[in-house]
Structure formats: C-alpha cells, structure tokens
Design a protein around this motif. Structure first.
Motif, mmCIF file in Angstrom:
data_model
loop_
_atom_site.group_PDB
_atom_site.id
_atom_site.type_symbol
_atom_site.label_atom_id
_atom_site.label_comp_id
_atom_site.label_asym_id
_atom_site.label_seq_id
_atom_site.Cartn_x
_atom_site.Cartn_y
_atom_site.Cartn_z
ATOM 1 N N LEU A 38 26.753 22.174 55.138
ATOM 2 C CA LEU A 38 27.322 23.509 55.029
ATOM 3 C C LEU A 38 28.836 23.468 55.224
ATOM 4 O O LEU A 38 29.578 24.217 54.569
ATOM 5 C CB LEU A 38 26.675 24.429 56.066
ATOM 6 C CG LEU A 38 27.052 25.906 56.041
ATOM 7 C CD1 LEU A 38 26.770 26.517 54.676
ATOM 8 C CD2 LEU A 38 26.291 26.653 57.127
ATOM 9 N N ALA A 39 29.296 22.591 56.097
ATOM 10 C CA ALA A 39 30.736 22.473 56.350
ATOM 11 C C ALA A 39 31.502 21.999 55.118
ATOM 12 O O ALA A 39 32.692 22.301 54.964
ATOM 13 C CB ALA A 39 30.983 21.515 57.516
ATOM 14 N N THR A 40 30.832 21.265 54.225
ATOM 15 C CA THR A 40 31.496 20.809 52.999
ATOM 16 C C THR A 40 31.445 21.857 51.898
ATOM 17 O O THR A 40 32.164 21.745 50.903
ATOM 18 C CB THR A 40 30.840 19.513 52.481
ATOM 19 O OG1 THR A 40 29.511 19.809 52.016
ATOM 20 C CG2 THR A 40 30.775 18.457 53.569
ATOM 21 N N MET A 41 30.622 22.898 52.060
ATOM 22 C CA MET A 41 30.425 23.912 51.036
ATOM 23 C C MET A 41 31.126 25.224 51.339
ATOM 24 O O MET A 41 31.308 26.067 50.453
ATOM 25 C CB MET A 41 28.926 24.179 50.840
ATOM 26 C CG MET A 41 28.132 22.958 50.435
ATOM 27 S SD MET A 41 26.344 23.252 50.503
ATOM 28 C CE MET A 41 26.157 24.484 49.232
ATOM 29 N N SER A 42 31.478 25.446 52.600
ATOM 30 C CA SER A 42 32.059 26.728 53.000
ATOM 31 C C SER A 42 33.233 26.505 53.936
ATOM 32 O O SER A 42 33.173 25.661 54.837
ATOM 33 C CB SER A 42 31.009 27.590 53.703
ATOM 34 O OG SER A 42 31.602 28.744 54.261
#
Length: 392
Positions: free
Chosen positions: A351-355
């Motif tokens: 999630l940290a790489t997407m948002s």
C-alpha cells in the motif's frame, strides 16, 4: 439557568450508572472521586439507585487495610438479558448475555441452501427462544442482529438484496413480531467495526476502515468515532469496487468482476490450490482462512501465494485510502484473523508503494466473532439506555 433538584439528581444518577457500567464495581468513595460529587450526594444516589433495583452490593473492598471494609456496588446484571445474532448465508449463531455482557448461553444452527424460507425462519426463531430459555428466567430486553446486505437508513430494516437468502429479511421481521424485546438490525461489517473499535484492534483509533474478509468481502467506515453508512446504507459495499485483474466489471446486481472476485473465499481457495496449498480437511475454519494459515506455516508455494494475496488486498485498500485517508485499515473476518500481523505487514508494504497517504494496516483481533461481539454491544447499549436512565 441552574438545574432543578430533580434534574440534578437524574444527571448524577446517570453519571454514576455509566461509571458502574464501564468501570464497576466501585465503592462509594471511588464514585465520589470519579464524579466529583460530595459524599452526602453520593450516599443519596447510591440509596436511590439501590431502591430502584438498578445497583446492588456485590462485595467488599479494603481487606488489606485496617478498619471496616467498604462496600462494592455493581449493576444488577440479571435485571434483563440481551441476545446477539450473526446471520450468515448458511447459518445463524446466537449468544445470550446479561447486562454486563457476560455470556450465559450460545448456539449455532446450520441452514442449507435447499431449506425453504418459512422452515429456515421457524428454525432460527426457535433457536433464539431455546437459547434465551437456557440462559435463565430474566426477560429478553434487546436483540442485536448482524446480517449481510443493506440496512435502510430511514426505516432501519434489512433491504431485499440480490444474491442473499430470502429468509434473512423474513427472519428479522419474524423476530420483531414474535419476541417481547427491542430488535435492532445492522450490517454485519459495521458491527464488526464497532466491536474492533470498542474491544479489539482499533481501540486507539477513532478513524479507520475495516475490511471484512470472509465468505464475501465488505468494508466499514468509522470516522471520528462514528459509523458512516451512506445515503442508502451502502457505504462499504467494496465487493462491487471495479479493480484491475478481474474478468470484466461488476453490475448493479452482481459483484462478479469487482473486488469480491479477487479476495472472496472462492477466489482465494482457487488461488491457494494453484499454489499447491490445500485447506486442512474437516476443520471448522472456512477454507480461505485455513489456506492462509497453511501458507503462513510454509505449505506449498506459500510465499508466492501470500505475495499475490497481499497485492490483491492492497488494490482495494488503496482505492479506499485515496478517498477517505483513514490512516488505519483493519483486515478483519476469518481471513484477516488468519493472516494476522504477517499478512497485514505485507499489505501495508504494498500500500505504501501505491498511495502517498501514510496508512497503517493492522490485523483485526476478533476474527469471525466480531459480528456477534458488535451485535451484543448494540443490544447492550439499547438496554442500558432504556433500563439505566432515570427519568428527568
């Protein structure tokens, strides 16, 4: 304007009762300290509440010191009983508890897809009645029901939803008509969020999103400590969320092609089988949850399976986070509980790489019991409001 003596007494009584419900049993001295009231005022309200049958002496405190022991006062828990129901597509689970939430009796009834609506309803109502009788003679005051589907925000009724058994809606009406109790119905995922907020993984967060991962998939939105249900009661119908990686897009009457197609129980079992992971036979845990546990134990192509699962979950979580920025996402339900901290960490990493929005991902602590816990909390609050609120 200053409160009249009767209004002041009612306010003090409500405050004392709330403290005893949350923190009791308490001594008169502890009530004095917590309320800030004078000793004579506390003595008067204790006598008044005892006379009304709302509180009683439940023990003594102070055995470790010299002098007389102080009486401990507690709520009269058996004044009435509560019931909670978790209504699934193929079963009904019921718990009956006292006013402090202590379980007195519980039971589960499987209901096959071939069962006629009237028969399913009669069997479920009989289950509630039998369980309430086993719990004791106190009257059943409030019943909380958690069910899949939409709850009409105006009427509070379970709406007729495509794909769900017809007996669900009929059961709610039957219980409302036949039980001498207040019957409340709420979406199952919303109740899970209430339970996780009060006694589970989100006790330190008033704003979060819960992803329910079980047979199906859903979400609950808690903002500033309040559930947000949406204009039609459909906030959190994340199974219909269009996401990449599915064969097509969802329709107004079918969530196939939506997020459900990636993380619903059937698709996760298929994914596990493709990686050589089989759920243990004969277990009580749903297949998808059992497969996740097997993967975490290192069975088959566990790393590839868990990576793909985390990728899929992150897709849905990223969509929710981009709109709501909740700061915290809970992975709940049987699958979320089975995945635990290990799966939550994988999802948080992706999630940290997407948002760009910093979001913590946690595993829910209550698993499949969250719905019943939330339903019991709802029933308990309804009963407390009615029974433990002295009239002004």
């Amino acid at each position: 304007m200053p409160a009249s003596p009767s209004t002041a007494r009612a306010i003090n009584d409500r405050l004392a009762l709330r403290l005893l419900q949350q923190d009791g049993p308490l001594t008169a001295t502890q009530l004095k300290t917590s309320t800030g009231l004078s000793r004579p005022t506390v003595a008067d309200l204790v006598e008044r509440l005892q006379g009304a049958g709302l509180i009683q002496v439940v023990g003594e405190a102070g055995a470790e010191r010299r002098g007389p022991n102080a009486r401990l006062y507690g709520i009269v828990a058996d004044r009435a009983h509560l019931a909670a129901l978790d209504v699934r597509t193929d079963s009904v689970a019921v718990v009956v508890a006292d006013l402090l939430g202590v379980t007195l009796a519980e039971a589960t009834l499987p209901i096959g897809s071939e069962t006629a609506t009237d028969d399913a309803v009669e069997r479920a109502v009989a289950l509630v009645e039998r369980t309430a009788k086993r719990a004791g003679t106190a009257p059943l005051h409030s019943v909380g029901i958690g069910a899949p589907g939409l709850i009409d925000p105006v009427t509070g009724e379970l709406r007729d939803t495509t794909g769900l058994p017809a007996w669900h809606r009929t059961l709610v009406r039957a219980l409302q008509q036949r039980l001498p109790a207040t019957v409340l119905v709420e979406n199952e995922t919303n109740l899970a969020a209430v339970a996780e907020h009060r006694v589970g993984a989100a006790r330190d967060h008033d704003t979060f999103v819960l992803l329910w991962l079980g047979h199906g998939v859903g979400a609950a939105v808690m903002l500033d400590g309040k559930l947000r249900r949406g204009a039609s009661g459909g906030a959190g119908e994340i199974g219909f969320l269009p996401v990449p990686g599915t064969m097509g897009i969802p329709s107004a009457v079918n969530c196939d092609g939506g997020f459900h197609s990636l993380v619903g129980s059937v698709s996760l079992c298929e994914l596990a089988a493709a990686h050589g992971i089989a759920a243990p036979a004969g277990g009580q845990e749903p297949g998808a949850a059992a497969a996740v546990r097997s993967a975490l134990a290192g069975t088959g192509g566990s790393e590839a399976f868990l990576d793909t699962l985390a990728d899929r979950l992150a897709l849905g979580a990223a969509a929710v986070v981009s709109v709501l920025d909740p700061g915290c996402v809970l992975l709940s339900g049987e699958v979320g509980r089975a995945g635990g901290d290990a799966l939550a960490a994988r999802v948080e990493e992706r999630l940290a790489t997407m948002s760009p929005l910093r979001t913590e991902v946690r595993a829910g602590l209550l698993g499949g019991t969250a719905v019943l816990r939330g339903a019991l909390l709802a029933a308990r609050e309804a009963a407390q409001d009615a029974l433990f609120t002295p009239a002004l």
